[in-house]
Scaffold this motif. Structure first.
Motif, mmCIF file in Angstrom:
data_model
loop_
_atom_site.group_PDB
_atom_site.id
_atom_site.type_symbol
_atom_site.label_atom_id
_atom_site.label_comp_id
_atom_site.label_asym_id
_atom_site.label_seq_id
_atom_site.Cartn_x
_atom_site.Cartn_y
_atom_site.Cartn_z
ATOM 1 N N GLU A 59 -11.612 -43.827 -17.163
ATOM 2 C CA GLU A 59 -10.289 -43.228 -17.052
ATOM 3 C C GLU A 59 -10.424 -41.724 -17.259
ATOM 4 N N SER A 60 -9.829 -40.958 -16.361
ATOM 5 C CA SER A 60 -9.893 -39.496 -16.441
ATOM 6 C C SER A 60 -8.490 -38.928 -16.386
ATOM 7 N N PHE A 61 -8.297 -37.823 -17.111
ATOM 8 C CA PHE A 61 -6.990 -37.164 -17.155
ATOM 9 C C PHE A 61 -7.129 -35.717 -16.709
ATOM 10 N N PHE A 62 -6.204 -35.273 -15.848
ATOM 11 C CA PHE A 62 -6.099 -33.865 -15.478
ATOM 12 C C PHE A 62 -4.698 -33.414 -15.868
ATOM 13 N N VAL A 63 -4.611 -32.483 -16.811
ATOM 14 C CA VAL A 63 -3.324 -32.058 -17.363
ATOM 15 C C VAL A 63 -2.676 -31.031 -16.429
ATOM 16 N N LEU A 64 -1.480 -31.354 -15.960
ATOM 17 C CA LEU A 64 -0.706 -30.465 -15.093
ATOM 18 C C LEU A 64 0.227 -29.577 -15.901
ATOM 19 N N ASP A 65 0.722 -30.108 -17.016
ATOM 20 C CA ASP A 65 1.648 -29.348 -17.855
ATOM 21 C C ASP A 65 1.682 -29.979 -19.242
ATOM 22 N N GLY A 66 1.787 -29.154 -20.269
ATOM 23 C CA GLY A 66 1.862 -29.640 -21.634
ATOM 24 C C GLY A 66 0.517 -29.555 -22.335
ATOM 25 N N GLU A 67 0.476 -30.156 -23.532
ATOM 26 C CA GLU A 67 -0.730 -30.087 -24.347
ATOM 27 C C GLU A 67 -0.891 -31.373 -25.147
ATOM 28 N N LEU A 68 -2.118 -31.870 -25.209
ATOM 29 C CA LEU A 68 -2.419 -33.062 -25.970
ATOM 30 C C LEU A 68 -3.844 -33.012 -26.485
ATOM 31 N N THR A 69 -4.140 -33.907 -27.401
ATOM 32 C CA THR A 69 -5.498 -34.114 -27.871
ATOM 33 C C THR A 69 -5.938 -35.481 -27.381
ATOM 34 N N VAL A 70 -7.161 -35.557 -26.885
ATOM 35 C CA VAL A 70 -7.731 -36.824 -26.456
ATOM 36 C C VAL A 70 -8.974 -37.066 -27.309
ATOM 37 N N ARG A 71 -8.939 -38.149 -28.058
ATOM 38 C CA ARG A 71 -10.110 -38.550 -28.840
ATOM 39 C C ARG A 71 -10.825 -39.631 -28.056
ATOM 40 N N VAL A 72 -12.101 -39.397 -27.767
ATOM 41 C CA VAL A 72 -12.911 -40.326 -26.980
ATOM 42 C C VAL A 72 -14.167 -40.615 -27.789
ATOM 43 N N GLY A 73 -14.242 -41.805 -28.366
ATOM 44 C CA GLY A 73 -15.362 -42.090 -29.250
ATOM 45 C C GLY A 73 -15.370 -41.087 -30.394
ATOM 46 N N ASP A 74 -16.508 -40.411 -30.594
ATOM 47 C CA ASP A 74 -16.623 -39.414 -31.658
ATOM 48 C C ASP A 74 -16.199 -38.011 -31.225
ATOM 49 N N ALA A 75 -15.872 -37.827 -29.951
ATOM 50 C CA ALA A 75 -15.496 -36.505 -29.434
ATOM 51 C C ALA A 75 -13.978 -36.327 -29.473
ATOM 52 N N VAL A 76 -13.535 -35.102 -29.744
ATOM 53 C CA VAL A 76 -12.110 -34.762 -29.741
ATOM 54 C C VAL A 76 -11.930 -33.560 -28.831
ATOM 55 N N PHE A 77 -11.021 -33.689 -27.855
ATOM 56 C CA PHE A 77 -10.786 -32.626 -26.887
ATOM 57 C C PHE A 77 -9.327 -32.196 -26.937
ATOM 58 N N ARG A 78 -9.094 -30.906 -27.087
ATOM 59 C CA ARG A 78 -7.744 -30.351 -26.962
ATOM 60 C C ARG A 78 -7.572 -30.064 -25.476
ATOM 61 N N ALA A 79 -6.550 -30.622 -24.862
ATOM 62 C CA ALA A 79 -6.350 -30.493 -23.424
ATOM 63 C C ALA A 79 -4.984 -29.880 -23.151
ATOM 64 N N GLU A 80 -4.993 -28.794 -22.391
ATOM 65 C CA GLU A 80 -3.749 -28.142 -21.987
ATOM 66 C C GLU A 80 -3.779 -28.007 -20.475
ATOM 67 N N ARG A 81 -2.750 -27.384 -19.932
ATOM 68 C CA ARG A 81 -2.634 -27.216 -18.489
ATOM 69 C C ARG A 81 -3.970 -26.773 -17.884
ATOM 70 N N GLY A 82 -4.418 -27.520 -16.870
ATOM 71 C CA GLY A 82 -5.671 -27.203 -16.187
ATOM 72 C C GLY A 82 -6.890 -27.882 -16.783
ATOM 73 N N SER A 83 -6.721 -28.655 -17.862
ATOM 74 C CA SER A 83 -7.851 -29.333 -18.508
ATOM 75 C C SER A 83 -8.099 -30.699 -17.880
ATOM 76 N N PHE A 84 -9.372 -31.096 -17.896
ATOM 77 C CA PHE A 84 -9.810 -32.402 -17.410
ATOM 78 C C PHE A 84 -10.578 -33.093 -18.527
ATOM 79 N N VAL A 85 -10.272 -34.381 -18.766
ATOM 80 C CA VAL A 85 -10.967 -35.161 -19.788
ATOM 81 C C VAL A 85 -11.415 -36.480 -19.159
ATOM 82 N N PHE A 86 -12.691 -36.811 -19.361
ATOM 83 C CA PHE A 86 -13.276 -38.051 -18.847
ATOM 84 C C PHE A 86 -13.486 -39.024 -20.002
#
Length: 157
Positions: A59-86
């Motif tokens: 599952e992958s996310f591409f943020v178009l608007d807003g801000e979130l944190t994605v915790r994936v296993g032991d990794a933590v990613f701050r994702a805002e507009r323009g961010s991609f998380v796998f």
């Protein structure tokens, strides 16, 4: 499943209210020969899914608007507009929305998980975040998730 060319406007794609969010089905497994699904999500703060893990798809996310944190296993990613998380399959993940809403594209490879949201939700004719949506039946969510190869976790592992 055969693959045939198709095009869809975001405004004409089917939309559903599921678990407090608005999901618009841009491309389904049926349309892509099972290769992938692509969904636009409008996720309000407080309606985030519980920790979970997918066993059939990445599952992958591409943020178009807003801000979130994605915790994936032991990794933590701050994702805002323009961010991609796998988020690879078999790795637990958790979303935390920091803005009022997050609008993002969710890509599942292979496709099929979108059927979980359709089965669990209801059509969203006005394409807004659902208001006064009744809380989800946790047992039904967990059972249906299992049917689609996902596992709802009661706590972070």
């Amino acid at each position: 499943m055969p693959r045939t060319p198709f095009a869809v406007s975001l405004h004409d794609a089917p939309a559903f209210w599921t678990l407090g969010e608005l999901l618009t089905l841009i491309a389904t497994a049926e349309q892509t020969g099972g290769a992938f699904s692509l969904v636009e999500e409008l996720l309000p703060r407080g309606a985030e899914p519980p920790p979970h893990v997918h066993h059939r798809e990445d599952e992958s996310f591409f943020v178009l608007d807003g801000e979130l944190t994605v915790r994936v296993g032991d990794a933590v990613f701050r994702a805002e507009r323009g961010s991609f998380v796998f988020c690879p399959r078999d790795v637990p993940h958790l979303l935390t929305v920091h803005s009022d809403t997050v609008r993002m594209l969710t890509l599942c490879t292979p496709g099929g998980l979108e059927s979980f949201f359709v089965e669990l939700g209801r059509p969203a004719p006005d394409r807004t975040v659902p208001v006064d949506e009744p809380g989800p039946d946790a047992e039904r969510v967990a059972t249906l998730a299992g049917h689609y190869g996902a596992e709802v976790l009661t706590a972070w592992p």
